[in-house]
Design a protein around this motif. Structure first.
Motif, mmCIF file in Angstrom:
data_model
loop_
_atom_site.group_PDB
_atom_site.id
_atom_site.type_symbol
_atom_site.label_atom_id
_atom_site.label_comp_id
_atom_site.label_asym_id
_atom_site.label_seq_id
_atom_site.Cartn_x
_atom_site.Cartn_y
_atom_site.Cartn_z
ATOM 1 N N ARG A 105 0.822 -1.213 0.000
ATOM 2 C CA ARG A 105 0.000 0.000 0.000
ATOM 3 C C ARG A 105 0.854 1.260 0.000
ATOM 4 O O ARG A 105 0.513 2.247 -0.650
ATOM 5 C CB ARG A 105 -0.917 -0.012 1.220
ATOM 6 C CG ARG A 105 -1.726 1.254 1.416
ATOM 7 C CD ARG A 105 -2.529 1.175 2.690
ATOM 8 N NE ARG A 105 -3.285 2.392 2.936
ATOM 9 C CZ ARG A 105 -4.027 2.580 4.014
ATOM 10 N NH1 ARG A 105 -4.099 1.626 4.933
ATOM 11 N NH2 ARG A 105 -4.687 3.711 4.187
ATOM 12 N N VAL A 106 1.959 1.253 0.719
ATOM 13 C CA VAL A 106 2.805 2.442 0.826
ATOM 14 C C VAL A 106 3.492 2.734 -0.499
ATOM 15 O O VAL A 106 3.512 3.869 -0.981
ATOM 16 C CB VAL A 106 3.838 2.272 1.954
ATOM 17 C CG1 VAL A 106 4.769 3.467 2.000
ATOM 18 C CG2 VAL A 106 3.134 2.089 3.297
ATOM 19 N N ARG A 107 4.056 1.697 -1.127
ATOM 20 C CA ARG A 107 4.774 1.877 -2.391
ATOM 21 C C ARG A 107 3.853 1.865 -3.601
ATOM 22 O O ARG A 107 4.285 2.141 -4.717
ATOM 23 C CB ARG A 107 5.823 0.776 -2.537
ATOM 24 C CG ARG A 107 6.913 0.844 -1.473
ATOM 25 C CD ARG A 107 7.936 -0.249 -1.690
ATOM 26 N NE ARG A 107 9.013 -0.187 -0.702
ATOM 27 C CZ ARG A 107 10.015 -1.045 -0.646
ATOM 28 N NH1 ARG A 107 10.093 -2.041 -1.519
ATOM 29 N NH2 ARG A 107 10.945 -0.922 0.288
ATOM 30 N N ARG A 108 2.596 1.509 -3.389
ATOM 31 C CA ARG A 108 1.618 1.425 -4.475
ATOM 32 C C ARG A 108 2.115 0.516 -5.596
ATOM 33 O O ARG A 108 2.089 0.864 -6.776
ATOM 34 C CB ARG A 108 1.276 2.816 -5.022
ATOM 35 C CG ARG A 108 0.469 3.669 -4.055
ATOM 36 C CD ARG A 108 0.150 5.041 -4.606
ATOM 37 N NE ARG A 108 -0.801 5.743 -3.752
ATOM 38 C CZ ARG A 108 -2.115 5.789 -3.952
ATOM 39 N NH1 ARG A 108 -2.632 5.175 -4.991
ATOM 40 N NH2 ARG A 108 -2.901 6.452 -3.123
ATOM 41 N N ALA A 109 2.577 -0.660 -5.200
ATOM 42 C CA ALA A 109 3.129 -1.592 -6.185
ATOM 43 C C ALA A 109 2.953 -3.024 -5.694
ATOM 44 O O ALA A 109 2.890 -3.280 -4.485
ATOM 45 C CB ALA A 109 4.613 -1.308 -6.418
ATOM 46 N N MET A 110 2.873 -3.958 -6.650
ATOM 47 C CA MET A 110 2.859 -5.365 -6.319
ATOM 48 C C MET A 110 4.212 -5.774 -5.761
ATOM 49 O O MET A 110 5.243 -5.218 -6.146
ATOM 50 C CB MET A 110 2.522 -6.207 -7.552
ATOM 51 C CG MET A 110 1.101 -6.042 -8.045
ATOM 52 S SD MET A 110 -0.104 -6.710 -6.868
ATOM 53 C CE MET A 110 -1.617 -6.454 -7.802
#
Length: 203
Positions: free
Chosen positions: A176-181
């Motif tokens: 969620r923080v990095r907005r990445a899988m």
């Protein structure tokens, strides 16, 4: 299941009687007319009560502790998009609509951050909702490359990772923080999953 009905969800182990022990069981059933009902039982199998769900649902019930009493509340989402908070007190169920998304969605309660994470399979995104002064509002929207069908969230050490199953039946993890899988996800399970993941401590 009760006569004329079939259980259509996984059972939820929850504390409904307020003894701080998760020893009651909540499960959703549906009859041949398409009426959905939440059933609650003791660990010995005695029925505690029922609640007629106002609409159909395709997702499992989840626990919540929005009033800080120890997790005596249940959240159910309907196909019309209503997010229902169901409480149990004095042998009776009561409910209220927290908010409506306008489309079918699944929900998970984060616990530590006291947020609701809602997944939208049709639009391939997850949204985070927060409560302020008794009103729930949208806090974050995260588009995803693949829909999360059964979301659960890890909130340990501020990592805030959402896990779930995607449309291809793979286990995925989204930061969620990095907005990445997250690597090395997605992970193929080698079989078609029929339920969502859950956390367990093996060590």
């Amino acid at each position: 299941a009760p006569s004329g009905s079939l259980f259509v969800s996984s059972p939820l182990l929850i504390d409904l009687d307020g003894d701080r022990i998760e020893s009651e069981i909540a499960v959703i059933g549906a009859d041949s007319s398409g009426v959905y009902t939440l059933y609650a039982y003791t660990a010995a199998g005695a029925q505690l009560g029922t609640f007629a769900i106002p609409g159909a649902t395709h997702y499992d019930p989840v626990w919540a502790d929005l009033d800080s009493t120890g997790g005596r509340e249940i959240i159910i989402t309907t196909l019309s998009g209503d997010v229902l908070l169901i409480s149990y007190s004095g042998g009776q169920f009561s409910s209220r609509v927290l908010f409506s998304t306008g489309e079918a969605s699944g929900v998970a309660f984060t616990g530590i951050r006291r947020e609701l994470v809602v997944n939208f399979p049709q639009s391939n995104e997850i949204r985070f909702y927060k409560e302020t002064g008794g009103t729930w509002s949208l806090a974050e929207t995260h588009p995803l490359p693949s829909a999360i069908l059964y979301p659960i969230i890890s909130d340990q050490q501020n990592i805030r990772i959402v896990y779930g199953i995607d449309r291809q039946g793979r286990l995925i993890a989204y930061n969620r923080v990095r907005r990445a899988m997250m690597y090395p996800f997605p992970v193929s399970l080698g079989a078609t999953p029929v339920d969502g993941p859950f956390f367990v401590d093996f060590n």
